[in-house]
Structure formats: C-alpha cells, structure tokens
Design an enzyme around this catalytic site. Structure first.
Site, mmCIF file in Angstrom:
data_model
loop_
_atom_site.group_PDB
_atom_site.id
_atom_site.type_symbol
_atom_site.label_atom_id
_atom_site.label_comp_id
_atom_site.label_asym_id
_atom_site.label_seq_id
_atom_site.Cartn_x
_atom_site.Cartn_y
_atom_site.Cartn_z
ATOM 1 N N ARG A 51 3.714 7.931 14.435
ATOM 2 C CA ARG A 51 3.006 8.168 13.163
ATOM 3 C C ARG A 51 3.941 8.815 12.139
ATOM 4 O O ARG A 51 3.731 8.700 10.935
ATOM 5 C CB ARG A 51 1.735 9.010 13.402
ATOM 6 C CG ARG A 51 0.912 9.217 12.166
ATOM 7 C CD ARG A 51 -0.558 9.552 12.433
ATOM 8 N NE ARG A 51 -0.764 10.466 13.528
ATOM 9 C CZ ARG A 51 -0.471 11.764 13.522
ATOM 10 N NH1 ARG A 51 0.072 12.307 12.442
ATOM 11 N NH2 ARG A 51 -0.712 12.519 14.565
ATOM 12 N N TYR A 103 -6.305 -5.276 -9.793
ATOM 13 C CA TYR A 103 -6.824 -5.620 -8.478
ATOM 14 C C TYR A 103 -8.103 -4.801 -8.237
ATOM 15 O O TYR A 103 -8.085 -3.576 -8.262
ATOM 16 C CB TYR A 103 -5.777 -5.340 -7.398
ATOM 17 C CG TYR A 103 -6.372 -5.468 -6.027
ATOM 18 C CD1 TYR A 103 -6.909 -6.674 -5.608
ATOM 19 C CD2 TYR A 103 -6.448 -4.381 -5.174
ATOM 20 C CE1 TYR A 103 -7.511 -6.787 -4.368
ATOM 21 C CE2 TYR A 103 -7.031 -4.493 -3.925
ATOM 22 C CZ TYR A 103 -7.572 -5.700 -3.545
ATOM 23 O OH TYR A 103 -8.178 -5.810 -2.321
ATOM 24 N N ASP A 175 2.133 -1.594 -9.726
ATOM 25 C CA ASP A 175 1.785 -2.564 -8.689
ATOM 26 C C ASP A 175 2.532 -3.856 -9.020
ATOM 27 O O ASP A 175 2.188 -4.551 -9.979
ATOM 28 C CB ASP A 175 0.268 -2.792 -8.665
ATOM 29 C CG ASP A 175 -0.158 -3.781 -7.579
ATOM 30 O OD1 ASP A 175 0.701 -4.537 -7.078
ATOM 31 O OD2 ASP A 175 -1.362 -3.812 -7.250
ATOM 32 N N LYS A 200 1.269 -9.952 0.851
ATOM 33 C CA LYS A 200 1.416 -11.084 -0.075
ATOM 34 C C LYS A 200 2.836 -11.659 0.002
ATOM 35 O O LYS A 200 3.269 -12.048 1.066
ATOM 36 C CB LYS A 200 1.037 -10.646 -1.490
ATOM 37 C CG LYS A 200 -0.197 -9.748 -1.549
ATOM 38 C CD LYS A 200 -1.466 -10.419 -1.067
ATOM 39 C CE LYS A 200 -2.643 -9.454 -1.187
ATOM 40 N NZ LYS A 200 -3.862 -9.924 -0.588
HETATM 41 N N1 PLP Z 1 -2.671 -5.165 -5.226
HETATM 42 C C1 PLP Z 1 -2.854 -6.466 -5.482
HETATM 43 C C2 PLP Z 1 -2.333 -7.018 -6.791
HETATM 44 C C3 PLP Z 1 -3.530 -7.273 -4.578
HETATM 45 O O1 PLP Z 1 -3.718 -8.577 -4.860
HETATM 46 C C4 PLP Z 1 -4.014 -6.705 -3.368
HETATM 47 C C5 PLP Z 1 -4.765 -7.516 -2.385
HETATM 48 O O2 PLP Z 1 -5.285 -8.578 -2.670
HETATM 49 C C6 PLP Z 1 -3.792 -5.360 -3.118
HETATM 50 C C7 PLP Z 1 -3.128 -4.618 -4.067
HETATM 51 C C8 PLP Z 1 -4.300 -4.701 -1.845
HETATM 52 O O3 PLP Z 1 -3.491 -5.035 -0.771
HETATM 53 P P1 PLP Z 1 -4.027 -5.151 0.741
HETATM 54 O O4 PLP Z 1 -5.064 -6.236 0.757
HETATM 55 O O5 PLP Z 1 -2.794 -5.485 1.539
HETATM 56 O O6 PLP Z 1 -4.600 -3.834 1.127
#
Ligand code: PLP
Length: 377
Positions: A51, A103, A175, A200
C-alpha cells in the site's frame, strides 16, 4: 544512446529502456508480494508494504513522470481515486473552481464535497479564462480544468488559466485524460498537477482501470496526496501496473492512428445533412482550434462528438444502428465506441440530448465512416 532529446515514442516503446538488472529480462517482473522482509540488521530494502509502494509501479511511474516533465508520478486504483486525491487534502472553507462541462463523475464528487464537507465549488466556463478570474477568491485553493472538455471538446488555454490561478495563490490541476503527454504537456504550460485516467489512452486496451497523478514539484500538497494514497488506500494492483506499462509501449502509434482516423471521420461528416454539427478540436472551424493546435503538438486525438438532427431519438437511433462502433461508455481504447452521453450523465447533465460521443479507435477509417453512414441513413 539514451539522452534527454530522446523522443517520447522511443521512451514509450522501450518502457524507459527497461532491462532487469538481475536477469536481463526486457520486461519487468510482476511483484505480487504485499510485504517485504527486513535484513539481518532489521533494515528495509526500499519497500515495506504494497500500500506504500511496490516495485511493479516504479517503471510505469518513472516513465509517466518523464513524459509529463514532472518531479514524480503516483499510480492509483482508478482515475477517480487519483483525481479525488487532489481534493481530499482541502480544508473547510477552501474553494475550488471547476468547469461547467467536465467528466460528470468527478463533477458529481465535487458537488458532494461541497454539500457535505463545506468546500465551496464554483463551476464556470474556462474556455474564456476571464470567467476563471471572476470566480477567484481569497480561499481559492485549486483550479481544475480539462484539456478538452468532455464531451463537447471545448478547448481551454492552459497557460492563461495557470497564470490566473497562480496570481490568486491557487494551484492548477489539469485532467489530460484525452490528450496524453505525447501530444500535450500541461506542466510545461504552467499546471501544477496533471491527471490521467489510465483506463483510457495510456493503457489503451479497455482492460485495466487506473489513474495517475504527476506533480511539477515535490511540495507539501504532493506530500498530502502521497498520504491520501497510503491511508485512503486507492492503490493500483501490481498486475494492473504491469498491464499499464505494457499498454503504454504502443501509445505513440495508437495515438497517431486514432488521431488520423478521427480527423478523417470529422472531415467526412462535417456539414453532413443528417448532422447539426461535428465537434472535433482538429477541425479548423472549431472555436478552440487555434489554441488546440498550439497545445496539442502531436495530434488532436480520437475524441469527437456529433450533434444529430432530430433530437435525442434520432441520436439514440444512430447509436442503435451502428455495427462496428461498440455502443459502450469509456474511451481511448483500440476499438471505436459510441455513446449517447446524456443517457449516461443523468438528470444534471448539460450535454445536448442529440449528442453522440465517439471514441475513435485504430480500425480502418473507411470501415468506420461506412458504419456511421449506414447508421445515419
Ligand atoms: N476523467 C475523464 C475525462 C474521464 O473520461 C474519466 C472516465 O471516464 C475519468 C476522469 C474517471 O476515470 P476512471 O473511470 O478511470 O475512474
């Protein structure tokens, strides 16, 4: 031959020129151990407990930190485990500025923080940095943006927003999930932390959930984030970290192909009689195209949306009629996905009801265009 001028594509393909010092293996082993023994003098050999850290994380974290031009990276169990760790250290009364269009999962989480923990959150449109400046206050601690707003792909001028955040004493988190570091390096544009859902593009095969944060500086906030990973415990599993590194080896070539395919699709469908609009930052008619061209130096990527004439029903019909595009959520994998985004985002969604989000993969562009044509007809 390894030097600072080495292309990111080379660094990625060779996973940082990995050669195991003991076995000469060209692929790192998976260390599944959760605990690490002390020696005869009761000294630790660098690892204590998984961890806190695991050797399988190291090559992936080092590679991402290098690609981002950051001081350090940390892997997490999911994108949201990573992104929420940025906000976890906030104190009562502190203020966050985040985009109106972003998101939806993280936006929901920020609303919950605001309702339950007394963190003030302002949702603004950062495509005009003046809106960020207007929302800044003495308690603003974090400004959060997306390189391209999901799912309309509006473009944010990272350097302009970084300056506004810093002038007001806040940090900027970005992000960059849909624009990996081979095309965009937010830290070089002034961001303090860059985030990717590695679920992704970085992994790219729709088979590993994960997230990563990279910091520009090893500062007090980064120390807090390390504590969040350790004590909240959203750590990535060693097998997932190993798969992530394997996926990243082909990132440059996947990205190039997805960008070419998406541009071909966007050009083909731009002005199509069945569509109100194609939203793709790579099209010169996109309002954010010039900023995108400056910030995304290695291609615009595979994310685009289409506004279908005839409203939600017409859009849903197209999503039902496609045969190659997979009707599924998520993005950044080798296979193309299509999604009626408002259906997923729920009642708070500001997404137009006729919007279909496309994650364009690495298949043949002609096949993908033919599939969309038959579905639209
Ligand atoms: N940020 C974006 C732009 C996303 O498209 C996503 C998920 O679809 C996330 C964050 C969250 O990531 P996770 O699904 O791996 O927790």
């Amino acid at each position: 031959m390894r030097n600072s001028k080495m292309s990111p594509a080379t660094d990625l393909a060779q996973a940082g020129h990995f050669i195991d010092p003991e076995t000469r293996a060209v692929v790192p082993p998976i260390t599944s151990a959760t605990t690490f023994a002390r020696d005869k003098d009761y000294a630790l050999g660098g690892y204590i407990y998984s961890r806190d850290g695991n050797p399988t994380y190291d090559p992936a974290e080092a590679l991402i930190a290098r690609l981002e031009g950051g001081a350090a990276s940390l892997l997490f169990a999911s994108g949201l485990a990573a992104a929420s760790a940025v906000f976890e250290p906030l104190r009562l009364g502190q203020h966050v500025i985040a985009p109106k269009v972003m998101y939806h999962g993280l936006q929901d989480w920020l609303r919950i923080l605001s309702d339950r923990r007394g963190i003030a959150v302002s949702f603004v449109d950062p495509t005009d940095p003046a809106h960020v400046a207007e929302a800044m206050g003495s308690e603003t601690a974090i400004v959060w943006i997306e390189t391209l707003s999901n799912p309309t792909w509006d473009v944010v001028d990272i350097a302009a927003v970084a300056k506004i955040a810093h002038d007001g004493g806040a940090m900027l988190g970005v992000d960059a999930t849909v624009t990996p570091p081979i095309t965009c390096q937010p830290l070089a544009l002034g961001a303090d932390i860059v985030f990717h859902s590695t679920t992704k593009y970085l992994n790219g095969h729709s088979d590993v959930t994960g997230g990563v944060l990279t910091t520009a500086k090893d500062d007090a906030h980064w120390a807090d984030i390390n504590k969040v990973r350790k004590y909240v415990g959203g750590v990535m599993g060693p097998f997932e970290a190993w798969l992530l590194l394997r996926g990243m080896r082909t990132l440059a070539i996947r990205w190039e192909r997805a960008s070419e395919n998406a541009l071909a699709i966007a050009r083909h469908f731009d002005g199509h009689p069945k569509l109100e609009r194609v939203l793709y930052a790579g099209l010169p008619g996109h309002p954010g195209h010039d900023v995108a061209a400056r910030q995304l130096t290695g291609g615009f990527g595979g994310m685009m949306s289409m506004l279908v004439n005839g409203g939600a029903d017409a859009a849903l019909n197209v999503a039902k009629k496609v045969e190659l595009f997979v009707p599924a959520t998520s993005l950044g994998g080798v296979e193309s996905l299509i999604e009626h985004r408002a259906s997923v985002e729920g009642p708070a969604s500001l997404t137009p009801k006729n919007l279909l989000r496309l994650s364009v993969g690495i298949e043949d562009a002609g096949d993908l265009i033919a599939d969309l044509e038959q579905a639209l007809s």
